[in-house]
Design an enzyme around this catalytic site. Structure first.
Site, PDB file in Angstrom:
ATOM      1  N   CYS A  61      -0.564   5.119  24.592  1.00  0.00           N
ATOM      2  CA  CYS A  61      -1.170   6.025  25.554  1.00  0.00           C
ATOM      3  C   CYS A  61      -0.081   6.829  26.247  1.00  0.00           C
ATOM      4  CB  CYS A  61      -1.963   5.238  26.595  1.00  0.00           C
ATOM      5  SG  CYS A  61      -3.121   4.049  25.900  1.00  0.00           S
ATOM      6  N   LYS A  97      -2.317  13.283   6.791  1.00  0.00           N
ATOM      7  CA  LYS A  97      -2.152  11.952   7.379  1.00  0.00           C
ATOM      8  C   LYS A  97      -3.323  11.043   7.042  1.00  0.00           C
ATOM      9  CE  LYS A  97       0.191   9.030   9.786  1.00  0.00           C
ATOM     10  NZ  LYS A  97       1.444   8.529   9.221  1.00  0.00           N
TER      11      LYS A  97
END
EC number: 2.6.1.16
Length: 590
Positions: A2, A585
């Site tokens: 985060c 990705k």
């Protein structure tokens, strides 16, 4: 992973500043965003989704007050929802907290608080923090003391920022095993997970160390958890914003390779979860791994582990081939599906086909992804977001989960060796300058070969994949014993052959294969124990690793120099290793 931000301004509105700061943390990966300001009442706006989407819906900058906290969340406990987004508050909404990290004992703390009448609104581990602070403030402590007392009760990693309407004009921050910096402006102060968040406002920062707190209230004070003042040096940052996002590294891939020791440490915190899943699964007679790309190579390591250490027959099937070769799955088979994103189309389709025929386990990095919802059992790698397209730290985290799974199913002695892997990785990273010099001498070749036996064979495959992904050089990985069955015809003068040979039962035979390719003019790059004089003597170039790394745990450590080699060859060729052509990705098509 985060990102948190906090600021206390001398004038003006904090919310627009916080919004601009969290935008600069988008590169870390996130699924939710939220802002809280205090004027002195705490007001919060938050939701799941991209910053632009949430801002368009909620107008995040439209909050009063000259101080506040903000957060972009990568889900680790609880799905990406508005309720689980940060900031989190206490029962009364008078205390707000943002948090980066994992609280390991949050369930027992939550049960204790609920028994005392606290009401929780989310599924997150973070929410126990504001409730604990509330408890101690109700007992008469101020925000600083209550925060310190709360954090002493918690196990795990954290970087936090807390505010309370009971003490307007004050922000308390603290860290343990998760980064937190203090930005020092002209009469104003900032907190952030990373430098880029605040570079537009100040280039002067203080780096907090583990077990330290910072109190911002128009002034700045750093203390330990007992309240003793700690003198800190103010550093001046001369990075560009782009470099700062990468932590001073030139590319995300290099940053993520250097994050591998901490990624493995984070994955190891999942041991209790692994034990619980193994108990739920019960007895199995066969293992079947299903995966693609790098995850397939991690699965091959799993095959060697399950068969050599536990004697459990194990298959490894490419997800795209599963429908054609799934074999006889039954209720005594554990089918393990590995996907970083949890959204790989081939892997998901194989999982759906297996769910009615076998016990299924997903090993994933992204919480709340499709694989986590559809598999019968789930284990998380806890690697955090990986920005570079080529998998690096997520690979070693996948491997770590597999090793833990084997340990939990009957080889507990593995855990002591796993605990030392981050240390071995850190030593491998210390040799980066030598690997960079090596890369400069072989960046113009057209072919590269990687060979290994036993546990080193999947490492050879992954090393070759990394090279071709980001350098566009033709690279192949082979079981060293297979050279004489065809590939030896491709060996010519000067062709680099990376020979991966950790200490163990395969070493001498691999050395014989090295002699084979040397006799045909190959340039041998040996990768082995730093004390391996026999390999060093046969190799033109040699990468030495810690002699305590044996063949069984070598896949976790020996991949590090191969990733570095691929990275530096890519840079030497003038390419962007973060964004290789034609690759994505997350592959969501078959």
């Amino acid at each position: 992973m985060c990102g948190i931000v906090a600021c206390i301004l001398k004038d003006g509105s904090a919310a627009p500043v916080l919004l601009e700061c969290v935008r600069r943390l988008e590169y870390r990966g996130y699924d939710s965003v939220g802002i809280a300001t205090s004027d002195p009442m705490i007001r919060i706006k938050k939701d799941s989704g991209k910053i632009d989407e949430v801002d368009a819906e909620l107008d995040l900058a439209d909050l009063p007050g000259t101080m506040g906290i903000a957060h972009v969340r990568w889900a680790t406990h609880g799905l990406p929802t508005a309720e689980n987004a940060h900031p989190h508050t206490d029962c009364s909404g008078e205390i707000a907290v943002v948090h980066n990290g994992i609280i390991e004992n949050y369930l027992e703390v939550k049960e204790e608080l609920e028994s005392e009448g606290h009401i929780f609104r989310s599924e997150t581990d973070t929410e126990v923090i504001p409730h604990l602070i509330e408890k101690y403030m109700d007992e008469g402590m101020d925000l600083e003391a209550a925060t310190a007392t709360a954090l002493r009760k918690l196990r795990g990693a954290y970087a936090i920022a807390a505010v309370s309407s009971r003490e307007p004009g004050r922000i308390v921050g603290a860290r343990k095993e998760s980064p937190l910096i203090v930005g020092v402006g002209e009469g104003e102060y900032f907190l952030a997970s990373d430098v880029p968040a605040i570079l537009n406002h100040t280039s002067r920062v203080i780096y907090l160390d583990d077990g330290e707190m910072v109190i911002l209230d128009g002034d700045l004070r750093v203390t330990d958890m007992e309240g003793n003042t700690v003198e800190k040096e103010v550093h001046s940052i001369d990075w560009s914003a782009d470099m700062a996002e990468k932590g001073g590294y030139d590319h995300f891939m290099l940053k993520e390779i250097h994050e591998e020791p901490s990624a493995v440490r984070d994955t190891l915190t999942e041991w209790d979860e692994v034990l619980g899943v193994v108990e739920e699964i019960g007895e199995v007679e066969r293992i079947c791994f299903v995966a693609c790309g790098t995850s397939y190579h991690a699965s091959l390591v799993g095959k060697y582990l399950f068969e050599s250490l536990l004697g459990i027959p194990t298959d490894v099937i490419l997800a795209s081939e599963f429908r054609y070769s799934a074999g006889a799955l039954n209720d005594r088979t554990l089918a393990i599906f590995i996907s970083q994103s949890g959204e790989t189309a081939d892997t998901l389709n194989a999982l759906r086909a297996a769910n009615s025929r076998a016990k299924t386990l997903a090993i994933v990095n992204v919480l709340g992804s499709s694989a986590t919802r559809e598999a019968q059992h789930v284990l998380y790698t806890r690697a955090g977001p990986e920005i570079g397209v080529a998998a690096t730290k997520t690979y070693v985290s996948q491997l770590t989960v597999i090793y833990m799974l084997v340990a939990a199913m009957g080889a507990p002695e593995l855990m002591d060796r796993l605990e030392r892997v981050p240390e071995f990785m850190e030593r491998a990273l210390e040799d980066e300058d030598g690997i960079k010099e090596l890369a400069a001498t072989c960046s113009d070749v057209s072919d590269f070969f990687f060979i290994g036996r036993g546990f080193a064979y999947p490492t050879a495959l992954e090393g070759a994949l990394k090279l071709k992904e980001i350098t566009y050089i033709h690279g192949e990985g082979y079981a060293a014993g297979e050279l004489k069955h065809g590939p030896l015809a491709l060996i010519d003068n000067g062709v680099p052959v990376v020979a991966i040979s950790p200490p163990g039962p395969c070493h001498d035979k691999t050395l014989s294969n090295v002699e084979e390719v040397r006799a045909r003019g190959a340039r041998v790059i040996g990768v082995g124990s730093i004390s391996d004089e026999s390999l060093r003597k046969e190799a033109d170039d040699f990468i030495g690793l810690d002699p305590e790394v044996d063949d069984v745990i070598s896949p976790l450590v020996y991949i590090v120099p191969l990733q570095l080699l691929s990275y530096h060859v890519s840079v030497e060729r003038g390419l962007d290793p973060d964004k290789p052509k034609n690759l994505a990705k997350c592959v969501t098509v078959e």
